[in-house]
Enzyme design. Structure first.
Site, PDB file in Angstrom:
ATOM      1  N   SER A  14      -9.778 -19.637   4.625  1.00 60.03           N
ATOM      2  CA  SER A  14      -8.749 -18.818   3.964  1.00 60.03           C
ATOM      3  C   SER A  14      -9.124 -17.362   4.165  1.00 60.03           C
ATOM      4  CB  SER A  14      -8.722 -19.119   2.463  1.00 60.03           C
ATOM      5  OG  SER A  14      -7.995 -18.120   1.771  1.00 60.03           O
ATOM      6  N   TYR A  66     -13.128 -20.429  -5.404  1.00 56.95           N
ATOM      7  CA  TYR A  66     -12.417 -20.620  -4.133  1.00 56.95           C
ATOM      8  C   TYR A  66     -12.949 -19.637  -3.088  1.00 56.95           C
ATOM      9  CZ  TYR A  66      -8.364 -21.075  -0.969  1.00 56.95           C
ATOM     10  OH  TYR A  66      -7.549 -21.289   0.124  1.00 56.95           O
ATOM     11  N   LYS A 106     -14.957 -21.038   0.208  1.00 60.61           N
ATOM     12  CA  LYS A 106     -14.304 -20.871   1.513  1.00 60.61           C
ATOM     13  C   LYS A 106     -15.157 -19.977   2.434  1.00 60.61           C
ATOM     14  CE  LYS A 106     -10.364 -23.232   1.250  1.00 60.61           C
ATOM     15  NZ  LYS A 106      -9.929 -24.242   2.212  1.00 60.61           N
TER      16      LYS A 106
END
Ligand code: NDP
Length: 262
Positions: free
Chosen positions: A143, A156, A160
């Site tokens: 991402s 997150y 990532k």
């Protein structure tokens, strides 16, 4: 452009909806046979059957939680049954919402298992299959948050970012077996989940969910729009092919101008 993907075998995790499903369709359109994984069996099996029928490829549905060792073993076994995989796309993942001060250890561990250990375990199981077949391609769907964090989802962002580094590290180890490893960092991609969230957030204030999404795009992306899953899938399909033969150990941004650095 013939991408030479006909008859190849691709494993895609998180393939029942959104980006993973678009990648599955993009590869199927090129004649690639598929092993598709997700936890929810009903939706996954329906999509696998639809894709097989529409594109004349084989599509095996594996109901599995990639955050567990057992789930990844089931996926590796399904690929072995087809003769081994040529392409692995680690796509399953999800956003988070917390603060570092409040999130418990268990939440950090759950995202580590989902975003990082799934990729580690699948690489360990599937790279030997690729090696026996003369080479292959592994891709990680990280991402833009791996390098440009959003404040509300630290777990997150961090997991990532780890996945992106794992991709680079794995690439160095596997290129000797003719396995190309790359990472893709997407920006805003309009999946059904974004629409569901927008509808929930605007339900009590008039329901202008499209206006909400437009405001998100205006704030973050210089293109002032979301990308479609198909626009992102096109990049995965190209990188899966021999046409991308010198793309090794890199991260490719597909973000409509969202990245603020060079
Ligand atoms: P969706 O929520 O639309 O789909 C996620 C898919 O992954 C579903 O098929 C889901 O099926 C599956 N999945 C989730 N958890 C697991 C699990 N533990 N084991 C197996 N399968 C699982 O996500 P998107 O398509 O939006 O995102 C796909 C990837 O792209 C994610 O990694 C996300 O972080 C990344 N990404 C998305 C962006 C966006 O704007 N949409 C931007 C940048 C990156 P099921 O629930 O049945 O298991």
């Amino acid at each position: 452009m013939d991408l030479g993907l006909r008859g190849k075998i691709a494993v895609i995790t998180g393939a029942s909806v959104g980006i993973g499903l678009a990648i599955a369709e993009g590869l199927a359109a090129e004649g690639t046979d598929l092993v598709l994984a997700a936890r929810g069996g009903e939706r996954l099996e329906a999509e696998a059957a639809r894709i097989a029928e529409k594109y004349g490829v084989s599509a095996t549905a594996v109901v599995a939680d990639v955050a567990t060792a057992g789930g990844t073993e089931a996926i590796i076994a399904a690929a072995a049954e087809k003769g081994g995989a040529d392409i692995l796309i680690n796509n399953a993942g999800t956003g988070s919402n917390e603060t570092v001060m409040e999130a418990p250890d268990e939440k950090w561990q759950a995202y580590w298992d989902l975003h990082v250990m799934a990729a580690v375990r699948l690489a360990r199981g599937i790279a030997p299959q690729m090696k026996r077949r003369g080479g292959g391609v592994i891709m990680h769907n990280a991402s833009i948050c791996a390098v440009q964090p959003l404040w509300y989802e630290p777990i997150y962002n961090v997991s990532k970012s780890a996945l992106m580094m794992f991709s680079k590290t794995l690439s160095t180890e596997l290129i000797q077996d003719n396995i190309r490893v790359n990472c893709v960092n997407a920006g805003l991609i309009l999946t059904p989940d974004w629409i569901k969230t927008a509808k929930q957030l605007t339900a009590e204030t008039g329901g202008n969910w499209e206006g909400y999404l437009q405001a998100v795009a205006n704030e973050h992306a210089s293109s002032k729009r979301f990308g479609t899953p198909e626009e992102l899938a096109n990049v995965f399909v190209f990188l899966s092919s021999e046409r991308a033969s010198y793309c090794i150990g890199s991260t490719y941004f597909v973000d409509g101008g969202m990245l603020k650095t060079i």
